[in-house]
Design an enzyme around this catalytic site. Structure first.
Site, PDB file in Angstrom:
ATOM      1  N   TYR A 187     -15.029  40.211 -46.615  1.00 27.63           N
ATOM      2  CA  TYR A 187     -14.393  39.410 -47.259  1.00 27.63           C
ATOM      3  C   TYR A 187     -14.328  39.502 -48.801  1.00 27.63           C
ATOM      4  O   TYR A 187     -15.326  39.874 -49.409  1.00 27.63           O
ATOM      5  CB  TYR A 187     -14.627  37.732 -46.961  1.00 27.63           C
ATOM      6  CG  TYR A 187     -14.626  37.214 -45.702  1.00 27.63           C
ATOM      7  CD1 TYR A 187     -13.838  38.199 -44.734  1.00 27.63           C
ATOM      8  CD2 TYR A 187     -14.874  36.045 -45.096  1.00 27.63           C
ATOM      9  CE1 TYR A 187     -13.605  37.655 -43.458  1.00 27.63           C
ATOM     10  CE2 TYR A 187     -14.885  35.529 -44.123  1.00 27.63           C
ATOM     11  CZ  TYR A 187     -13.989  36.613 -42.990  1.00 27.63           C
ATOM     12  OH  TYR A 187     -13.697  36.033 -41.894  1.00 27.63           O
TER      13      TYR A 187
ATOM     14  N   PRO B  16      -7.404  27.605 -37.925  1.00 29.53           N
ATOM     15  CA  PRO B  16      -7.021  26.340 -37.065  1.00 29.53           C
ATOM     16  C   PRO B  16      -5.323  25.734 -37.425  1.00 29.53           C
ATOM     17  O   PRO B  16      -5.150  25.067 -36.544  1.00 29.53           O
ATOM     18  CB  PRO B  16      -8.099  25.270 -37.330  1.00 29.53           C
ATOM     19  CG  PRO B  16      -8.709  25.734 -38.644  1.00 29.53           C
ATOM     20  CD  PRO B  16      -8.302  27.214 -38.918  1.00 29.53           C
TER      21      PRO B  16
ATOM     22  N   GLY C 101      -1.335  28.244 -42.153  1.00 30.02           N
ATOM     23  CA  GLY C 101      -0.604  27.098 -42.857  1.00 30.02           C
ATOM     24  C   GLY C 101       0.659  26.526 -42.135  1.00 30.02           C
ATOM     25  O   GLY C 101       1.287  25.650 -42.463  1.00 30.02           O
ATOM     26  N   LEU C 102       0.939  27.340 -41.008  1.00 32.58           N
ATOM     27  CA  LEU C 102       2.143  26.660 -40.277  1.00 32.58           C
ATOM     28  C   LEU C 102       2.005  25.389 -39.780  1.00 32.58           C
ATOM     29  O   LEU C 102       2.876  24.691 -39.372  1.00 32.58           O
ATOM     30  CB  LEU C 102       2.398  27.620 -38.968  1.00 32.58           C
ATOM     31  CG  LEU C 102       3.759  27.823 -38.056  1.00 32.58           C
ATOM     32  CD1 LEU C 102       4.908  27.952 -38.985  1.00 32.58           C
ATOM     33  CD2 LEU C 102       3.811  28.657 -37.090  1.00 32.58           C
TER      34      LEU C 102
ATOM     35  N   GLY D 244       1.823  21.160 -42.473  1.00 31.01           N
ATOM     36  CA  GLY D 244       2.844  20.524 -43.011  1.00 31.01           C
ATOM     37  C   GLY D 244       3.812  21.255 -43.788  1.00 31.01           C
ATOM     38  O   GLY D 244       3.967  21.090 -44.863  1.00 31.01           O
TER      39      GLY D 244
END
Length: 334
Positions: free
Chosen positions: A55, A223, A227-228, A231
């Site tokens: 990362y 989860p 971002g889908l 909202g």
């Protein structure tokens, strides 16, 4: 429904029901903001911090190619720990090994050599003398489990790692690896980390059933499915909604997302909160990994801990996002 902490699989280790994901630290979140998010997480009771050696690189670059920014996320966490050393005992620190951390042929995957060196380098960047949890970031089909466990057992004997887990492993990979550990008289894995959300439920076929049967915890990542499920229709003009998995998913699943956000409005809850709450209701799930980029994102996620979805609401979500039909083989055979 959910308490604030639970056991990590069959281990005696207690972890928070939400984990703080740090993949954005470095590429999207600067060090000062990352430290503020870490402070807020610990203050609110979140003790599980998830990272990985790879990362820190630009998310738009090749995942396993060599980039100079790899390791930056661990460094950011390390400077946060160094500012107040007492914090180390407040958190359960997890990182991962597998990805390429150099240009050499042995700077990748799960050979005993790479595991040993990668662990030492992660400890250096994190400015700590031990890891609470060390995860195999991906399955390595070219290295035998006997070699992997020999390397991992040495790390435990040296006091460098307390618990081990897997990430992105199939059900049979987990079972095979656990069997080798048991033959060696070891505890084996205590957790698997994999993608899981209302939009991506494949793990319900074999991975989750295997984990539940073996007493292995489960940490869902992504989860909100990039971002889908956060909202996206409400923030169509936000940069985040125009790129990555969210943009691709919205083009192919717009009607589904419209139904979902309408259901969330009827529930009186933000879509991101509902998506996390749904995961917390799934048997075998230990803690969804929340990749907060701001303190506000973290606070929104924490609301899911206080949301209980009734049977009718869960059924409605299943109707909008049908799963695979249950565990294998019943999902596709008699």
């Amino acid at each position: 429904m959910s308490t604030r902490h639970t056991h990590l699989g069959r281990s005696g280790l207690q972890v928070s029901r939400l984990a703080l994901g740090t993949m954005n630290f470095g590429p999207l979140t600067d060090e000062a903001t990352a430290h503020t998010i870490l402070d807020a997480a610990v203050s609110s009771g979140i003790n599980l911090i998830d990272t990985a050696d790879v990362y820190g690189a630009d998310a738009n670059r090749q995942v396993y190619g060599h980039e100079p920014e790899k390791g930056r996320t661990e460094e950011i966490i390390g400077t946060w720990l160094a500012k107040t050393p007492a914090r180390r005992d407040q958190v359960v620190l997890a990182t991962k090994v597998y990805g390429a951390m150099g240009s050499g042929v042995n700077d990748i995957r799960l050979s005993a050599r790479h595991i040993r060196r990668a662990c030492d380098e992660s400890l250096r960047r994190l400015q700590t003398d031990h890891l609470d949890l060390y995860l195999l970031h991906h399955v390595d089909r070219s290295t035998p489990w006997e070699e992997i466990w020999e390397a991992l057992s040495l790390l435990r004997q040296q006091g460098k790692v307390l618990y081990f887990g897997t990430s992105n492993h199939a059900g049979w990979h987990i079972v095979r690896g656990q069997a080798v550990a048991e033959r060696r008289g070891m505890l084996g894995f205590v957790v698997e980390q994999s993608i899981y959300s209302l939009m991506q439920r494949s793990v319900e076929l074999e991975v989750l059933p295997a984990c539940r049967d073996l007493g292995i915890g489960f940490l869902p990542y992504s989860p909100l499915y990039g971002g889908l499920l956060g909202g996206i229709l409400r923030k169509q003009h936000a940069a985040r909604s125009k790129e990555g998995r969210a943009a691709t998913g919205l083009r192919s699943s717009r009607e589904q997302i419209e139904r979902y956000e309408k259901a969330c409005d009827d529930f009186g809850e933000h879509p991101a909160v509902v998506a996390l709450a749904w995961l917390l209701h799934q048997p075998g799930v230990t803690a969804p990994i929340v990749g907060a980029r701001t303190v506000e994102h973290l606070a929104l996620a924490e609301r899911a801990l206080d949301v209980t979805l009734d049977s009718g609401q869960l059924a409605l979500l299943d109707a909008v996002f049908p799963g695979p039909g249950g565990p294998a083989p019943e999902a596709y055979a008699w």
